[in-house]
Design a protein around this motif. Structure first.
Motif, PDB file in Angstrom:
ATOM      1  N   SER A  35       9.214   9.492 -14.501  1.00 16.03           N
ATOM      2  CA  SER A  35       9.609   8.120 -14.844  1.00 16.03           C
ATOM      3  C   SER A  35       8.833   7.173 -13.948  1.00 16.03           C
ATOM      4  O   SER A  35       8.342   7.553 -12.879  1.00 16.03           O
ATOM      5  N   ALA A  36       8.710   5.933 -14.380  1.00 12.59           N
ATOM      6  CA  ALA A  36       7.839   4.986 -13.675  1.00 12.59           C
ATOM      7  C   ALA A  36       8.458   4.450 -12.385  1.00 12.59           C
ATOM      8  O   ALA A  36       7.732   4.164 -11.423  1.00 12.59           O
ATOM      9  N   GLU A  37       9.766   4.312 -12.334  1.00 16.77           N
ATOM     10  CA  GLU A  37      10.409   3.628 -11.206  1.00 16.77           C
ATOM     11  C   GLU A  37      10.074   4.233  -9.850  1.00 16.77           C
ATOM     12  O   GLU A  37       9.670   3.505  -8.925  1.00 16.77           O
ATOM     13  N   PRO A  38      10.231   5.548  -9.646  1.00 15.39           N
ATOM     14  CA  PRO A  38       9.925   6.090  -8.313  1.00 15.39           C
ATOM     15  C   PRO A  38       8.444   5.965  -7.952  1.00 15.39           C
ATOM     16  O   PRO A  38       8.115   5.744  -6.780  1.00 15.39           O
ATOM     17  N   TYR A  39       7.579   6.088  -8.950  1.00 21.23           N
ATOM     18  CA  TYR A  39       6.159   5.898  -8.651  1.00 21.23           C
ATOM     19  C   TYR A  39       5.889   4.466  -8.217  1.00 21.23           C
ATOM     20  O   TYR A  39       5.142   4.239  -7.247  1.00 21.23           O
ATOM     21  N   MET A  40       6.498   3.491  -8.878  1.00 19.73           N
ATOM     22  CA  MET A  40       6.237   2.094  -8.534  1.00 19.73           C
ATOM     23  C   MET A  40       6.731   1.777  -7.123  1.00 19.73           C
ATOM     24  O   MET A  40       6.111   0.983  -6.408  1.00 19.73           O
ATOM     25  N   THR A  41       7.824   2.391  -6.705  1.00 25.38           N
ATOM     26  CA  THR A  41       8.281   2.220  -5.322  1.00 25.38           C
ATOM     27  C   THR A  41       7.266   2.816  -4.352  1.00 25.38           C
ATOM     28  O   THR A  41       6.934   2.210  -3.324  1.00 25.38           O
ATOM     29  N   PHE A  42       6.781   4.004  -4.677  1.00 22.80           N
ATOM     30  CA  PHE A  42       5.762   4.677  -3.862  1.00 22.80           C
ATOM     31  C   PHE A  42       4.506   3.819  -3.746  1.00 22.80           C
ATOM     32  O   PHE A  42       3.953   3.645  -2.645  1.00 22.80           O
ATOM     33  N   TYR A  43       4.061   3.260  -4.848  1.00 21.36           N
ATOM     34  CA  TYR A  43       2.826   2.467  -4.902  1.00 21.36           C
ATOM     35  C   TYR A  43       2.987   1.084  -4.270  1.00 21.36           C
ATOM     36  O   TYR A  43       2.191   0.679  -3.416  1.00 21.36           O
ATOM     37  N   ALA A  44       4.011   0.366  -4.670  1.00 17.24           N
ATOM     38  CA  ALA A  44       4.140  -1.036  -4.261  1.00 17.24           C
ATOM     39  C   ALA A  44       4.773  -1.207  -2.883  1.00 17.24           C
ATOM     40  O   ALA A  44       4.370  -2.093  -2.121  1.00 17.24           O
ATOM     41  N   THR A  45       5.737  -0.351  -2.549  1.00 16.30           N
ATOM     42  CA  THR A  45       6.420  -0.465  -1.252  1.00 16.30           C
ATOM     43  C   THR A  45       5.801   0.474  -0.224  1.00 16.30           C
ATOM     44  O   THR A  45       5.431   0.050   0.875  1.00 16.30           O
ATOM     45  N   GLY A  46       5.680   1.745  -0.592  1.00 15.85           N
ATOM     46  CA  GLY A  46       5.141   2.723   0.357  1.00 15.85           C
ATOM     47  C   GLY A  46       3.689   2.490   0.707  1.00 15.85           C
ATOM     48  O   GLY A  46       3.299   2.570   1.879  1.00 15.85           O
ATOM     49  N   HIS A  47       2.869   2.185  -0.302  1.00 15.74           N
ATOM     50  CA  HIS A  47       1.428   1.996  -0.069  1.00 15.74           C
ATOM     51  C   HIS A  47       1.000   0.533  -0.165  1.00 15.74           C
ATOM     52  O   HIS A  47      -0.195   0.233  -0.063  1.00 15.74           O
ATOM     53  N   ARG A  48       1.967  -0.354  -0.356  1.00 13.04           N
ATOM     54  CA  ARG A  48       1.726  -1.803  -0.374  1.00 13.04           C
ATOM     55  C   ARG A  48       0.529  -2.149  -1.266  1.00 13.04           C
ATOM     56  O   ARG A  48      -0.410  -2.788  -0.852  1.00 13.04           O
ATOM     57  N   PHE A  49       0.616  -1.686  -2.508  1.00  6.95           N
ATOM     58  CA  PHE A  49      -0.446  -1.948  -3.485  1.00  6.95           C
ATOM     59  C   PHE A  49      -1.795  -1.458  -2.964  1.00  6.95           C
ATOM     60  O   PHE A  49      -2.795  -2.165  -2.997  1.00  6.95           O
ATOM     61  N   CYS A  50      -1.806  -0.222  -2.456  1.00  7.89           N
ATOM     62  CA  CYS A  50      -3.034   0.388  -1.905  1.00  7.89           C
ATOM     63  C   CYS A  50      -3.682  -0.486  -0.828  1.00  7.89           C
ATOM     64  O   CYS A  50      -4.908  -0.543  -0.706  1.00  7.89           O
ATOM     65  N   GLY A  51      -2.852  -1.138  -0.036  1.00  4.47           N
ATOM     66  CA  GLY A  51      -3.350  -1.971   1.061  1.00  4.47           C
ATOM     67  C   GLY A  51      -3.678  -3.392   0.680  1.00  4.47           C
ATOM     68  O   GLY A  51      -3.946  -4.234   1.545  1.00  4.47           O
ATOM     69  N   ALA A  52      -3.657  -3.715  -0.607  1.00  2.52           N
ATOM     70  CA  ALA A  52      -4.056  -5.060  -1.054  1.00  2.52           C
ATOM     71  C   ALA A  52      -3.071  -6.124  -0.593  1.00  2.52           C
ATOM     72  O   ALA A  52      -3.463  -7.239  -0.237  1.00  2.52           O
ATOM     73  N   ARG A  53      -1.781  -5.787  -0.565  1.00  2.65           N
ATOM     74  CA  ARG A  53      -0.770  -6.767  -0.168  1.00  2.65           C
ATOM     75  C   ARG A  53      -0.997  -7.233   1.267  1.00  2.65           C
ATOM     76  O   ARG A  53      -0.933  -8.441   1.561  1.00  2.65           O
ATOM     77  N   ALA A  54      -1.286  -6.308   2.169  1.00  2.00           N
ATOM     78  CA  ALA A  54      -1.503  -6.664   3.575  1.00  2.00           C
ATOM     79  C   ALA A  54      -2.785  -7.478   3.742  1.00  2.00           C
ATOM     80  O   ALA A  54      -2.815  -8.467   4.491  1.00  2.00           O
ATOM     81  N   MET A  55      -3.856  -7.072   3.064  1.00  2.00           N
ATOM     82  CA  MET A  55      -5.140  -7.763   3.214  1.00  2.00           C
ATOM     83  C   MET A  55      -5.150  -9.133   2.551  1.00  2.00           C
ATOM     84  O   MET A  55      -5.914 -10.012   2.929  1.00  2.00           O
TER      85      MET A  55
END
Length: 261
Positions: A198-218
């Motif tokens: 399902s998409a929900e756990p992946y989206m948490t992993f991607y957006a929260t855990g990896h912060r949009f692959c670092g894009a959010r921080a940069m």
């Protein structure tokens, strides 16, 4: 947590690390860069009378978190704030085992740190160094950058973002660097995949855990939250489409533990 819940390998990464440590329970163990203690927790619970563990991390917040997470230890356990580049407080040959798990993407001088690790290992002991492949989870990065282009992030910003694991010592050159400090270096790969149905756990992993692959921080304050809301929606739609097509969305992962003596 995500890695354990959604892994496809029957054994956990921590199981693999414990096999490589080959503990009797009476060793003196150094966990260099212990982070939140998720590996140390299992190591400490396997020590007994005659053993001890020292956990070193540069971050006081991580040390505090590790202390909360490591709830069972049958042997002395010490938490120390310090840098991997300077372990001069410990004499040569202090530890039977030294482990450095997933720290080398933060290290600017891997030869210095590997030299310190080698210095601290007792004769007859060994060190383990765990490294994630530079191109681990390529499916996440590809989908992420495709979605960023669709949403309209500037090409100049996209070009500055990390597309792989960073670091001066990675899976490609770890054997060479470690061999400069150790007589024997054996690579023991651990291959896995994370499968999301399902998409929900992946989206948490991607957006929260990896912060949009670092894009959010940069991005800092250069781009509005609304753009990241659009990015979230675009990636979510792609993940849902993939799940609808084949029943799951899968990320391939590769790590290796280098056993050094």
């Amino acid at each position: 947590m995500t890695h354990n819940v959604y892994r496809q390998n029957r054994a956990t990464m921590v199981d693999h690390i414990l096999d490589c440590l080959d503990l009797t329970g009476r060793e003196a163990v150094l966990d260099l860069g212990c982070g939140n203690g998720f590996i140390l927790r299992d190591v400490a619970s396997r020590l007994r009378y005659g053993g001890r563990a020292v956990a070193v991390d540069i971050s006081p917040a991580m040390l505090e978190l590790a202390q909360r997470n490591v709830t069972i230890s049958w042997a002395p356990l010490e938490f120390v704030e310090g840098r991997a580049e300077d372990l001069s407080r410990y004499p040569d040959g202090t530890f039977d085992r030294v482990m450095a798990n997933f720290i080398f993407h933060y290290i600017e001088d891997p030869d210095l740190v590997c030299g310190e690790i080698a210095r601290l290992v007792k004769p007859g002991g060994h060190a383990i160094v765990t490294i994630e492949a530079r191109h681990s989870m390529p499916e996440m990065y590809q989908m992420h950058f495709d979605a960023m282009e669709t949403v309209g992030f500037p090409a100049e910003f996209i070009a500055r973002l990390p597309r792989t694991r960073r670091g001066k010592m990675v899976l490609d050159n770890a054997q060479e660097i470690l061999s400069r400090q150790f007589g024997t270096v054996e690579e023991r790969p651990y291959v896995d995949a994370l499968r999301f149905e399902s998409a929900e756990p992946y989206m948490t992993f991607y957006a929260t855990g990896h912060r949009f692959c670092g894009a959010r921080a940069m991005a800092a304050d250069d781009y509005p939250d609304s753009m990241f809301d659009q990015l979230y929606a675009e990636v979510e739609a792609k993940v849902k489409a993939r799940i609808a097509e084949v029943g799951y969305f899968e990320l391939s992962k590769q790590n290796s533990v280098f056993v050094c003596s």
